[in-house]
Motif scaffolding. Structure first.
Motif, short mmCIF file in Angstrom:
data_model
loop_
_atom_site.label_atom_id
_atom_site.label_comp_id
_atom_site.label_asym_id
_atom_site.label_seq_id
_atom_site.Cartn_x
_atom_site.Cartn_y
_atom_site.Cartn_z
N UNK A 29 -13.73 -24.76 -59.82
CA UNK A 29 -13.48 -26.31 -60.00
C UNK A 29 -12.17 -26.58 -59.30
N UNK A 30 -11.19 -25.84 -59.33
CA UNK A 30 -9.77 -26.14 -58.66
C UNK A 30 -10.08 -26.12 -57.04
N UNK A 31 -10.99 -25.39 -56.69
CA UNK A 31 -11.23 -25.31 -55.10
C UNK A 31 -11.57 -26.81 -54.68
N UNK A 32 -12.53 -27.30 -55.53
CA UNK A 32 -13.07 -28.70 -55.48
C UNK A 32 -12.06 -29.80 -55.30
N UNK A 33 -11.24 -29.70 -56.10
CA UNK A 33 -9.92 -30.74 -56.21
C UNK A 33 -9.09 -30.45 -55.01
N UNK A 34 -8.75 -29.28 -54.53
CA UNK A 34 -7.88 -28.89 -53.32
C UNK A 34 -8.76 -29.18 -51.93
N UNK A 35 -9.93 -28.85 -51.91
CA UNK A 35 -10.54 -28.96 -50.74
C UNK A 35 -11.80 -30.13 -50.67
N UNK A 79 -22.20 -27.94 -59.05
CA UNK A 79 -22.69 -26.93 -59.15
C UNK A 79 -21.80 -26.17 -60.15
N UNK A 80 -20.41 -26.37 -60.40
CA UNK A 80 -19.80 -25.86 -61.25
C UNK A 80 -19.93 -26.40 -62.54
N UNK A 81 -20.33 -27.87 -62.91
CA UNK A 81 -20.58 -28.30 -64.00
C UNK A 81 -21.85 -27.58 -64.59
N UNK A 135 -14.03 -17.59 -63.08
CA UNK A 135 -14.52 -17.97 -61.42
C UNK A 135 -15.07 -19.33 -61.55
N UNK A 136 -15.68 -19.76 -62.44
CA UNK A 136 -16.06 -21.11 -62.31
C UNK A 136 -14.87 -22.15 -62.41
N UNK A 137 -14.03 -21.86 -63.25
CA UNK A 137 -12.77 -22.70 -63.18
C UNK A 137 -12.03 -22.72 -62.01
#
Length: 116
Positions: free
Chosen positions: A39-45, A54-56, A34-36
């Motif tokens: 993290x990919x959501x942050x990269x895409x948007x 928050x992910x870290x 879920x956290x991963x």
């Protein structure tokens, strides 16, 4: 406790510990993925850039929490099944179990673990 009882208790502890360990593993993997995904959501948007910190933070809390839960569960199991040395009260686990079975002595203090 004699050697036979010790081996029996050790096997019972392992059997009883399998289900909670599997639940912790599945839950941990769910949180991790879920956290991963976050993290990919942050990269895409880019509008979710605030989520990166928050992910870290979540991963750090996750690792610490999983470690604490594992340690507490292990100590509770060892106490429940009497897997502590009667002389020094340290846990007899891991290689210490093999040492105790082979020699009859605690791997920490060298005192006899089994009653004759």
């Amino acid at each position: 406790m004699n050697k036979k009882e010790f081996i029996s208790q050790q096997q019972a502890m392992i059997r009883e510990g399998k289900k909670p360990v599997m639940i912790l593993l599945i839950g941990s993997l769910s949180v991790f993925f879920g956290l991963l995904f976050a993290g990919t959501l942050v990269d895409d948007h880019k509008e979710y850039a605030w989520l990166g910190g928050m992910v870290i933070f979540g991963l750090i809390i996750f690792v610490i929490g999983a470690g604490v839960l594992t340690i507490r569960f292990t100590k509770a199991q060892q106490k429940k099944f009497g897997m502590n040395c009667p002389a020094c009260n340290k846990p007899v686990s891991g290689v210490g179990v093999q040492i105790a079975i082979a020699t009859g002595s605690c791997g920490h203090c060298g005192e006899s673990i089994f009653e004759e």
